[in-house]
Design an enzyme around this catalytic site. Structure first.
Site, mmCIF file in Angstrom:
data_model
loop_
_atom_site.group_PDB
_atom_site.id
_atom_site.type_symbol
_atom_site.label_atom_id
_atom_site.label_comp_id
_atom_site.label_asym_id
_atom_site.label_seq_id
_atom_site.Cartn_x
_atom_site.Cartn_y
_atom_site.Cartn_z
ATOM 1 N N LYS A 156 0.868 -1.190 0.000
ATOM 2 C CA LYS A 156 0.000 0.000 0.000
ATOM 3 C C LYS A 156 0.902 1.235 0.000
ATOM 4 O O LYS A 156 1.183 1.814 1.048
ATOM 5 C CB LYS A 156 -0.920 -0.004 1.235
ATOM 6 C CG LYS A 156 -2.249 -0.697 0.983
ATOM 7 C CD LYS A 156 -3.156 -0.659 2.189
ATOM 8 C CE LYS A 156 -4.036 0.572 2.264
ATOM 9 N NZ LYS A 156 -5.155 0.554 1.319
HETATM 10 N N1 PMP Z 1 -7.578 -2.794 -2.937
HETATM 11 C C1 PMP Z 1 -7.160 -1.549 -2.689
HETATM 12 C C2 PMP Z 1 -6.493 -0.783 -3.774
HETATM 13 C C3 PMP Z 1 -7.355 -0.986 -1.423
HETATM 14 O O1 PMP Z 1 -6.931 0.252 -1.167
HETATM 15 C C4 PMP Z 1 -8.005 -1.725 -0.423
HETATM 16 C C5 PMP Z 1 -8.254 -1.122 0.923
HETATM 17 N N2 PMP Z 1 -7.160 -1.309 1.797
HETATM 18 C C6 PMP Z 1 -8.422 -3.029 -0.731
HETATM 19 C C7 PMP Z 1 -8.192 -3.530 -2.006
HETATM 20 C C8 PMP Z 1 -9.092 -3.893 0.286
HETATM 21 O O2 PMP Z 1 -8.184 -4.300 1.274
HETATM 22 P P1 PMP Z 1 -8.657 -4.494 2.786
HETATM 23 O O3 PMP Z 1 -9.818 -5.407 2.754
HETATM 24 O O4 PMP Z 1 -7.485 -5.101 3.445
HETATM 25 O O5 PMP Z 1 -9.004 -3.162 3.311
#
Ligand code: PMP
Length: 307
Positions: A156
């Site tokens: 991220k």
């Molecule tokens: N894809 C992206 C690009 C995201 O930013 C997120 C949010 N964190 C997710 C998928 C979903 O991940 P999570 O369920 O861990 O929040």
């Protein structure tokens, strides 16, 4: 109400004093990695439950490692700091916690090495992101999801989110709720901040990590519920855009979006055009889990206030 508090430069301080300088490397080049953790308010219990904070901290550490960034706290310390910050802020509503490891040096020059890293944490009240009841109308974005050969997609990385922001804005300015991004191969990757799941013949189908998805914690939660509680088979394979048009159900998962049914893709109704039965069941169980209602899933929630 307590004073809004952040964790900045190693201490808890009033949010209004937690400021970075304009030359900060992370601000200039997006050289930072982050997480988003939800705290879900349970009204009848008067309790705030953080959802899987440890898994988010673990992913933060992996993002930092991929980007060669230093995180000078252990997982246990970070989980505790997160818990303590939520407690200090005293919110009685849904919240969003943002941990970040960032290049804190005030220096000009594009690079990752020879710069200082720091960690910060802030919290903000955060209601619904997409309409989980009505569902989301989505469009396939003309912006492709970045490839792992460009910016590591499983990390991220703050700067990476310009890609997602362009897709989200394109979708909203065109009257849709959310974007669906294809990867450079033309397969479904994910939403601008959500993973995607398709249901076909009672099977749960979702793209593999190699399609440049962020490996979502909500996705992993939903897959586990589908398998254990609903006894549904799970398949991880690449998905074509046109498969979404004829799927029985499509849903999105994410910390911000929770579990949101997708009712339309590119103006083609998904199934009946209303949230489907499997999506509703998964959503229902998910909401019970994140608000601490299910005894079997207590390991995934961290209650903030003393009982
Ligand atoms: N894809 C992206 C690009 C995201 O930013 C997120 C949010 N964190 C997710 C998928 C979903 O991940 P999570 O369920 O861990 O929040």
């Amino acid at each position: 109400m307590p004073t809004p508090t952040a964790f900045f430069q190693g201490e808890f301080i009033p949010m209004e004093n937690a400021k970075i300088g304009i030359m900060t490397h992370a601000f200039n080049y997006g050289t930072a990695v982050f997480e988003g953790i939800r705290g879900n308010w349970n009204h009848s219990q008067e309790q705030l439950y953080l959802f899987r904070p440890r898994e988010h901290i673990e992913r933060l550490r992996q993002s930092a490692k991929i980007m060669r960034m230093q995180l000078n706290y252990s997982d246990d310390e970070l989980v505790k700091i997160t818990h303590d910050l939520a407690l200090k802020n005293g919110y009685t509503e849904d919240i969003y916690i943002r941990p970040m490891v960032y290049k804190s040096s005030e220096a000009v020059g594009v690079r990752m090495h020879d710069l200082e890293d720091d960690f910060l944490l802030f919290v903000t009240p955060f209601g619904a992101y997409l309409d989980t009841e009505i569902g989301a109308r989505c469009m396939t974005s003309s912006w492709r999801r970045i490839d792992d050969t460009m910016i590591p997609a499983r990390a991220k990385v703050n700067g990476l989110y310009v890609n997602n922001a362009m897709a989200k804005t394109e979708a909203q300015l065109n009257g849709f709720d959310e974007a669906i991004m294809l990867n450079v191969d033309g397969h479904i990757s994910e939403g601008s901040g959500e993973n995607i799941v398709m249901i076909k013949g009672g099977t749960i189908i979702t793209p593999p990590p190699q399609d440049n998805i962020l490996e979502g914690i909500t996705l992993e939660t939903v897959l586990s519920v589908a398998q254990k509680d609903l006894n549904l088979p799970i398949v991880r394979r690449s998905i074509d855009r046109s498969e979404l048009y004829i799927a029985e159900e499509v849903l999105m998962t994410g910390t911000a979006a929770h579990v949101t049914p997708v009712t339309e893709v590119d103006r083609v109704p998904v199934g009946s055009g209303k949230p489907g039965p499997i999506s509703k069941k998964l959503q229902d169980t998910y909401f019970q889990i994140v608000t601490g209602e299910l005894a079997d899933y207590q390991d995934w929630v961290d209650p903030i206030y003393p009982k």
